[in-house]
Enzyme design. Structure first.
Site, mmCIF file in Angstrom:
data_model
loop_
_atom_site.group_PDB
_atom_site.id
_atom_site.type_symbol
_atom_site.label_atom_id
_atom_site.label_comp_id
_atom_site.label_asym_id
_atom_site.label_seq_id
_atom_site.Cartn_x
_atom_site.Cartn_y
_atom_site.Cartn_z
ATOM 1 N N ASP A 1 -16.773 -18.357 38.604
ATOM 2 C CA ASP A 1 -16.680 -18.036 37.299
ATOM 3 C C ASP A 1 -16.829 -19.334 36.836
ATOM 4 O O ASP A 1 -16.349 -19.842 36.018
ATOM 5 C CB ASP A 1 -15.620 -17.386 36.728
ATOM 6 C CG ASP A 1 -16.440 -16.327 35.365
ATOM 7 O OD1 ASP A 1 -16.931 -16.932 34.879
ATOM 8 O OD2 ASP A 1 -15.532 -15.832 34.983
ATOM 9 N N ALA A 2 -18.242 -19.808 35.859
ATOM 10 C CA ALA A 2 -18.256 -20.467 35.666
ATOM 11 C C ALA A 2 -19.297 -20.392 34.031
ATOM 12 O O ALA A 2 -19.166 -21.524 33.390
ATOM 13 C CB ALA A 2 -18.941 -21.928 35.840
ATOM 14 N N LYS A 3 -19.931 -19.408 34.623
ATOM 15 C CA LYS A 3 -20.715 -18.796 33.240
ATOM 16 C C LYS A 3 -22.307 -20.255 33.039
ATOM 17 O O LYS A 3 -21.688 -20.467 32.104
ATOM 18 C CB LYS A 3 -20.009 -18.604 32.575
ATOM 19 C CG LYS A 3 -19.924 -16.928 32.759
ATOM 20 C CD LYS A 3 -19.059 -15.804 31.410
ATOM 21 C CE LYS A 3 -18.233 -14.765 31.377
ATOM 22 N NZ LYS A 3 -16.355 -14.822 32.559
ATOM 23 N N ARG A 4 -22.197 -20.672 33.569
ATOM 24 C CA ARG A 4 -22.861 -21.940 33.405
ATOM 25 C C ARG A 4 -24.452 -21.657 32.196
ATOM 26 O O ARG A 4 -24.937 -20.537 33.126
ATOM 27 C CB ARG A 4 -23.388 -22.746 34.654
ATOM 28 C CG ARG A 4 -22.118 -23.515 35.145
ATOM 29 C CD ARG A 4 -21.234 -24.387 34.080
ATOM 30 N NE ARG A 4 -20.393 -24.895 35.057
ATOM 31 C CZ ARG A 4 -19.187 -25.062 34.453
ATOM 32 N NH1 ARG A 4 -19.528 -25.024 33.136
ATOM 33 N NH2 ARG A 4 -18.108 -25.952 35.163
ATOM 34 N N THR B 1 -20.767 -17.528 39.031
ATOM 35 C CA THR B 1 -21.620 -16.344 37.441
ATOM 36 C C THR B 1 -22.777 -17.326 36.621
ATOM 37 O O THR B 1 -22.404 -19.162 36.306
ATOM 38 C CB THR B 1 -20.602 -15.645 36.562
ATOM 39 O OG1 THR B 1 -19.620 -16.976 35.918
ATOM 40 C CG2 THR B 1 -20.055 -14.708 37.092
#
Ligand code: OMP
Length: 270
Positions: free
Chosen positions: A93-96, A120
């Protein structure tokens, strides 16, 4: 192995749609771990080993590691999951979200350095910002669609030519970006009506659904809205409610107890 193949295998073999979220906050660790130099790894490893047979995937949140200069412990943790629980995929989960040339580096970081099976990604910079992740056809690319936080509505609920922005994202991903069959979407458990709408727009696409447990989302409503005809289709994440169920030396057993209850509450709705 293709992320989607691994995920489907885990849904079946484990009989579980539960994603165990790994958001390690040292301030909440049991006292006996507090002073260890590798406390973050040790805490997460014990949670992973206690819950792996109950989970369809693990989701480490990179900020909890980076904030403590503990990226090496994240690497070691993902190595441990691959070695000891090879059938359980890891969603980083890094939401880059960034322009293509920078996104290429983020993709290398996630898939080559950390060896994650999926990541993510924030879709709001558009297709070229997502292409570097899609270039890894075996890896899962899970795009934010309708997030679980209250402020998610500020933008995701805007009307964009007769539909809401999150609906446009869901359609775009399902109809255009998913050529390799490796995309998923994030839809919060706090918004079951939108889970149902996203399911309607995307067929059987896997949805990562955070927001049960600490954020108060309803498991039954989530399942009714989001499960596919075969009773799968969801990675339902819980982090804090599992990780911090216990405060003592038995924290991993307590985490297992809550993970089991959560898995069973989900399965009761399948
Ligand atoms: O992408 C995510 O995982 C995510 C998206 C979202 O809309 N809401 C959300 O809570 N998350 C993540 O899911 C986890 C939820 O943690 P708990 O509320 O403790 O179960 C955190 O790691 C969040 O960063």
């Amino acid at each position: 192995m293709h992320f989607m193949t691994a995920l489907k295998g885990a849904w079946q073999q484990r009989n579980s749609l539960l994603c165990v979220g790994l958001d390690p906050d040292p301030a909440r660790f049991p006292a006996h771990l507090q002073d260890k130099p590798d406390a973050i790894f040790e805490f997460c490893k014990q949670i992973v080993d206690a819950t792996a047979d109950l989970a369809c995937c693990f989701k480490p949140q990179i900020a909890y590691f980076a904030a403590r200069r503990a990226e090496d412990q994240l690497e070691a943790l993902i190595d441990h999951i691959h070695a000891r629980h090879p059938d359980t995929p890891v969603v980083l989960d890094a939401k880059r979200g960034d322009i293509g040339s920078t996104a290429e580096q983020y993709a290398v970081e996630a898939f080559e350095r950390f060896r994650a099976d999926a990541i993510t990604v924030n879709p709001y910079m558009g297709r070229d910002s997502v292409d570097p992740y899609l270039a890894y056809p075996d890896k899962g690319v899970i795009l934010l669609c309708r997030t679980s936080n209250p402020g998610g509505s500020d933008l995701q609920f805007l009307d964009v030519g007769g539909e809401k922005l999150y609906e446009r994202v869901a359609r775009l991903v399902a109809e255009d970006w998913n050529a390799s069959g490796n995309c998923g979407l994030v839809v919060g458990a706090t918004f079951p009506a939108e889970i149902a709408r996203v399911r309607e727009l995307t067929g059987d696409m896997p949805l990562l659904v955070p927001g049960i447990g600490a954020q108060g989302g309803d498991i039954a409503a989530t399942m009714q809205a989001g499960r596919t005809a075969d009773g799968c289709g969801l990675m339902i994440n819980s982090s804090r409610a599992i990780l911090y169920a216990g405060k003592g030396e038995d924290f991993a057993a307590e985490a297992r107890r809550v993970a089991l209850e959560t898995r069973d509450a989900i399965n009761a709705q399948r």
